[in-house]
Design a protein around this motif. Structure first.
Motif, PDB file in Angstrom:
ATOM      1  N   HIS A   1      27.795 -39.249 -26.130  1.00 43.45           N
ATOM      2  CA  HIS A   1      27.465 -38.632 -24.834  1.00 43.45           C
ATOM      3  C   HIS A   1      27.334 -37.113 -24.980  1.00 43.45           C
ATOM      4  O   HIS A   1      28.031 -36.349 -24.304  1.00 43.45           O
ATOM      5  CB  HIS A   1      28.551 -38.971 -23.810  1.00 43.45           C
TER       6      HIS A   1
ATOM      7  N   ASP B   1      25.177 -35.052 -23.952  1.00 43.34           N
ATOM      8  CA  ASP B   1      24.672 -34.320 -22.802  1.00 43.34           C
ATOM      9  C   ASP B   1      25.750 -34.032 -21.760  1.00 43.34           C
ATOM     10  O   ASP B   1      25.539 -33.199 -20.882  1.00 43.34           O
ATOM     11  CB  ASP B   1      23.528 -35.090 -22.137  1.00 43.34           C
ATOM     12  N   VAL B   2      26.890 -34.695 -21.835  1.00 47.04           N
ATOM     13  CA  VAL B   2      27.925 -34.460 -20.834  1.00 47.04           C
ATOM     14  C   VAL B   2      29.228 -33.906 -21.404  1.00 47.04           C
ATOM     15  O   VAL B   2      30.146 -33.610 -20.653  1.00 47.04           O
ATOM     16  CB  VAL B   2      28.237 -35.733 -20.002  1.00 47.04           C
TER      17      VAL B   2
ATOM     18  N   GLU C   1      30.650 -40.796 -14.621  1.00 47.72           N
ATOM     19  CA  GLU C   1      29.508 -41.676 -14.352  1.00 47.72           C
ATOM     20  C   GLU C   1      28.833 -42.128 -15.641  1.00 47.72           C
ATOM     21  O   GLU C   1      28.396 -43.267 -15.751  1.00 47.72           O
ATOM     22  CB  GLU C   1      28.500 -40.972 -13.438  1.00 47.72           C
ATOM     23  N   GLU C   2      28.755 -41.240 -16.625  1.00 47.33           N
ATOM     24  CA  GLU C   2      28.145 -41.638 -17.888  1.00 47.33           C
ATOM     25  C   GLU C   2      29.023 -42.655 -18.618  1.00 47.33           C
ATOM     26  O   GLU C   2      28.530 -43.637 -19.155  1.00 47.33           O
ATOM     27  CB  GLU C   2      27.881 -40.425 -18.783  1.00 47.33           C
TER      28      GLU C   2
ATOM     29  N   ARG D   1      25.453 -43.418 -14.546  1.00 49.57           N
ATOM     30  CA  ARG D   1      24.679 -42.178 -14.530  1.00 49.57           C
ATOM     31  C   ARG D   1      23.293 -42.448 -15.083  1.00 49.57           C
ATOM     32  O   ARG D   1      23.126 -43.176 -16.044  1.00 49.57           O
ATOM     33  CB  ARG D   1      25.378 -41.118 -15.386  1.00 49.57           C
TER      34      ARG D   1
ATOM     35  N   GLN E   1      20.526 -42.095 -17.374  1.00 47.13           N
ATOM     36  CA  GLN E   1      20.554 -41.608 -18.750  1.00 47.13           C
ATOM     37  C   GLN E   1      19.147 -41.469 -19.303  1.00 47.13           C
ATOM     38  O   GLN E   1      18.268 -42.260 -19.000  1.00 47.13           O
ATOM     39  CB  GLN E   1      21.348 -42.571 -19.633  1.00 47.13           C
TER      40      GLN E   1
END
Length: 185
Positions: free
Chosen positions: A131, A133-134, A170-171, A176, A178
Motif C-alpha cells: 500500500h 500510496d497510503v 479504507e485501503e 478504497r 484503488q
C-alpha cells in the motif's frame, strides 16, 4: 588463435557482463520505483543513497512476501467498518480519544490481515510494500497522534489525523478506490 584475439574475446565478454549487470540493476530500480511510488523517493532521501534504499525496499518486499497477507472475510470487513463509524462518531465528543481508537482499529485490521503489529516504523515499512500510496497517510496520522499525546495537537490537527487514518483504513479494508498496480517480479 593469437593472443590479441583472446584478449579481445575476454574484453568483449567482460563488457557483456557489465552491460548485463547494468540492465538488471536498472530494471530492479525501475521496478522498485514503480512498486513503491513516493515511498521510493522517501527511502532514497532518508538513506542518502539509492543503492542502500533499494536494498532496504527489496528486503521489505521479501519480509512481506513471507507474511501470508490475506484479504478480510466479509464478516470481519463489516465488523471493522462498523467499528470505524463508531470511532468517527466518537470524534465529535472526544477527538483525542477517537484518534487513539482509529490507531488501534488500524492495528487490529493489520493484524487480522496477517501483518505483524510491532513497532510503528516496522508496521509502516510492511504497509509500504502493498500500500505505497497510503503509507504517508499512516505516517502523518501517527505523527499527529504523537503530538496529541504530548498535548500539542489542536482539533484541526486531530481532524487531519482522522482523515489520514481513514485513507489507510479504507485501503486495508478493501473499500478504497484503488489504482491498478504493477505486478512485481
Amino acid at each position: 588463435m593469437s593472443a590479441w584475439v583472446w584478449i579481445l574475446l575476454i574484453l568483449v565478454i567482460v563488457l557483456l557482463v557489465i552491460i548485463a549487470w547494468l540492465v538488471v540493476t536498472r530494471r530492479r530500480s525501475e521496478q522498485l520505483r514503480a512498486g513503491f511510488g513516493p515511498e521510493y523517493q522517501r527511502a532514497v532521501a532518508e538513506r542518502g543513497d539509492r543503492r542502500h534504499a533499494e536494498s532496504e525496499l527489496a528486503a521489505r518486499q521479501e519480509r512481506v512476501e513471507a507474511l501470508h497477507i490475506r484479504p478480510l472475510p466479509p464478516a470481519d470487513r463489516e465488523r471493522f467498518a462498523t467499528d470505524w463509524h463508531t470511532a468517527q462518531a466518537h470524534f465529535v465528543d472526544d477527538p483525542g480519544s477517537a484518534i487513539q481508537d482509529a490507531d488501534h482499529l488500524v492495528a487490529e485490521v493489520m493484524q487480522a490481515r496477517g501483518y505483524p503489529v510491532g513497532k510503528f516504523e516496522q508496521r509502516a515499512a510492511d504497509i509500504s510494500v502493498d500500500h505505497p500510496d497510503v503509507v504517508e497517510h499512516y505516517r502523518a496520522a501517527h505523527q499527529i497522534a504523537e503530538t496529541n499525546g504530548r498535548g500539542e495537537a489542536n482539533t484541526e490537527d486531530l481532524r487531519q489525523a482522522m482523515v489520514h487514518y481513514r485513507a489507510l483504513f479504507e485501503e486495508l479494508l478493501g473499500t478504497r478506490e484503488q489504482k491498478p498496480k504493477e505486478v512485481r517480479s
